[in-house]
Design an enzyme around this catalytic site. Structure first.
Site, PDB file in Angstrom:
ATOM      1  N   HIS A 153      10.920  38.797  90.730  1.00  0.00           N
ATOM      2  CA  HIS A 153      11.679  40.046  90.666  1.00  0.00           C
ATOM      3  C   HIS A 153      13.186  39.776  90.597  1.00  0.00           C
ATOM      4  O   HIS A 153      13.911  40.429  89.831  1.00  0.00           O
ATOM      5  CB  HIS A 153      11.414  40.901  91.918  1.00  0.00           C
ATOM      6  CG  HIS A 153      10.015  41.410  92.037  1.00  0.00           C
ATOM      7  ND1 HIS A 153       9.165  41.015  93.046  1.00  0.00           N
ATOM      8  CD2 HIS A 153       9.312  42.299  91.289  1.00  0.00           C
ATOM      9  CE1 HIS A 153       8.008  41.638  92.914  1.00  0.00           C
ATOM     10  NE2 HIS A 153       8.069  42.416  91.849  1.00  0.00           N
TER      11      HIS A 153
ATOM     12  N   GLN B  78       6.506  38.814  82.377  1.00  0.00           N
ATOM     13  CA  GLN B  78       5.411  38.474  81.461  1.00  0.00           C
ATOM     14  C   GLN B  78       4.067  38.424  82.180  1.00  0.00           C
ATOM     15  O   GLN B  78       3.022  38.594  81.545  1.00  0.00           O
ATOM     16  CB  GLN B  78       5.683  37.126  80.784  1.00  0.00           C
ATOM     17  CG  GLN B  78       4.577  36.712  79.811  1.00  0.00           C
ATOM     18  CD  GLN B  78       4.792  35.343  79.206  1.00  0.00           C
ATOM     19  OE1 GLN B  78       5.887  35.045  78.730  1.00  0.00           O
ATOM     20  NE2 GLN B  78       3.780  34.487  79.251  1.00  0.00           N
TER      21      GLN B  78
ATOM     22  N   ASP C 185       2.568  40.474  83.835  1.00  0.00           N
ATOM     23  CA  ASP C 185       1.830  41.709  83.549  1.00  0.00           C
ATOM     24  C   ASP C 185       1.878  41.990  82.047  1.00  0.00           C
ATOM     25  O   ASP C 185       2.383  43.026  81.610  1.00  0.00           O
ATOM     26  CB  ASP C 185       2.431  42.864  84.340  1.00  0.00           C
ATOM     27  CG  ASP C 185       2.333  42.646  85.834  1.00  0.00           C
ATOM     28  OD1 ASP C 185       1.201  42.576  86.336  1.00  0.00           O
ATOM     29  OD2 ASP C 185       3.380  42.511  86.499  1.00  0.00           O
TER      30      ASP C 185
ATOM     31  N   MET D 172       4.111  33.869  90.683  1.00  0.00           N
ATOM     32  CA  MET D 172       4.614  34.630  91.825  1.00  0.00           C
ATOM     33  C   MET D 172       4.131  36.068  91.732  1.00  0.00           C
ATOM     34  O   MET D 172       4.173  36.688  90.677  1.00  0.00           O
ATOM     35  CB  MET D 172       6.134  34.567  91.871  1.00  0.00           C
ATOM     36  CG  MET D 172       6.655  33.209  92.262  1.00  0.00           C
ATOM     37  SD  MET D 172       8.436  33.232  92.561  1.00  0.00           S
ATOM     38  CE  MET D 172       8.682  31.508  93.034  1.00  0.00           C
TER      39      MET D 172
END
Length: 282
Positions: free
Chosen positions: A37, A148, A150, A184
């Site tokens: 994030h 990427q 998702d 992650m």
């Protein structure tokens, strides 16, 4: 960093930024932030003057009530992480603020949502499209940033932007991984130690499959080998392993010259569901 909790507050913030000629970047998240994030936020900060991060665990995209209940929520810790990497405004609305009344509009993304995540999580992409549409309307970003990991979600959102003529650019950033290769994910923190030790196998299987694809091994053979490797680990319950066209997401029987291929995987480890993918240039 400003903290915004209402739709009106977010709209006022972004309207003021746009009137001042500033470029606005949006990073939609469900919180429990990790380095993946934060890389999105940093990318947005490089491109934009204002970087808005939203944290909202969206109930309409969960088709499993227990998964929604257990999804990690650590907003105070998230806020501490965001300001040093360039977030200028944090949007943390309540459910009634985002959904003052139940949404009745339904999205249909056709073949894009009839495979993989869409097939195994009915209604998931309708919930994603609903909340993302709301965020795009409220924040009016010039660019929105997604990871990427998702891949199918990003593909669906690109279709959403095209179909509804949203005036923004979707930016996809590479998957950030742990040193052992595990992608992650906020859900990783729910893994018990033994499941965490087994989890890197997902990426290892993807890497081995990608090597076979590059060698021209047929999709059916690659899938059989990958699925067998996953079944040998008793802690992993595979949900799907797919070899698909990276743009249409449709399963491949053979490879087409010049078309990118995406390898997608989903599996359960000790009650925690993880996904990952690799994209291979055509």
């Amino acid at each position: 960093m400003q903290i915004l909790t209402t739709a009106a507050g977010l709209q006022a913030y972004t309207e003021q930024a746009r009137q001042a000629g500033k470029r606005v970047g949006l990073v939609p998240t469900m919180g429990a932030l990790h380095d993946g994030h934060l890389q999105l936020v940093q990318a947005a900060r490089t491109d934009c003057d204002e970087v808005i991060v939203s944290i909202f665990v969206n109930p309409t995209q969960f088709n499993n009530a227990e998964d929604f209940r257990l999804y990690p929520r650590v907003p105070e810790a998230d806020a501490v992480l965001l300001e040093p990497v360039g977030c200028t405004a944090l949007f943390v609305p309540s459910v009634p603020e985002v959904y003052p009344q139940p949404a009745v509009l339904r999205f249909d993304f056709g073949p894009l949502e009839q495979v993989m995540e869409g097939a195994h999580r009915p209604g998931h992409f309708n919930g994603v499209a609903t909340v993302v549409s709301k965020l795009f309307h409220l924040a009016r970003p010039h660019r929105a940033y997604f990871g990427q990991k998702d891949w199918q979600q990003v593909t669906v959102i690109r279709q959403l932007v095209a179909d509804l003529s949203f005036d923004l650019e979707i930016v996809t950033c590479p998957t950030i991984r742990e040193p052992d290769g595990l992608a992650m994910s906020s859900r990783n923190r729910r893994l018990e130690p033994v499941a965490r030790a087994a989890a890197p196998l997902l990426h290892q299987v993807l890497q081995a499959a990608a090597a076979e694809v590059r060698q021209g091994v047929s999709p059916s053979e690659v899938m059989a080998t990958a699925e067998a490797a996953l079944r040998r680990e008793p802690l992993i319950t595979p949900e799907y392993f797919e070899i698909a066209d990276a743009q249409t997401l449709q399963p491949l029987v053979d490879y087409a010259a010049g078309r990118d291929v995406v390898l997608c995987i989903a599996a359960h480890l000790g009650g925690v569901r993880l996904i990952d993918n690799l994209v291979i240039a055509g």
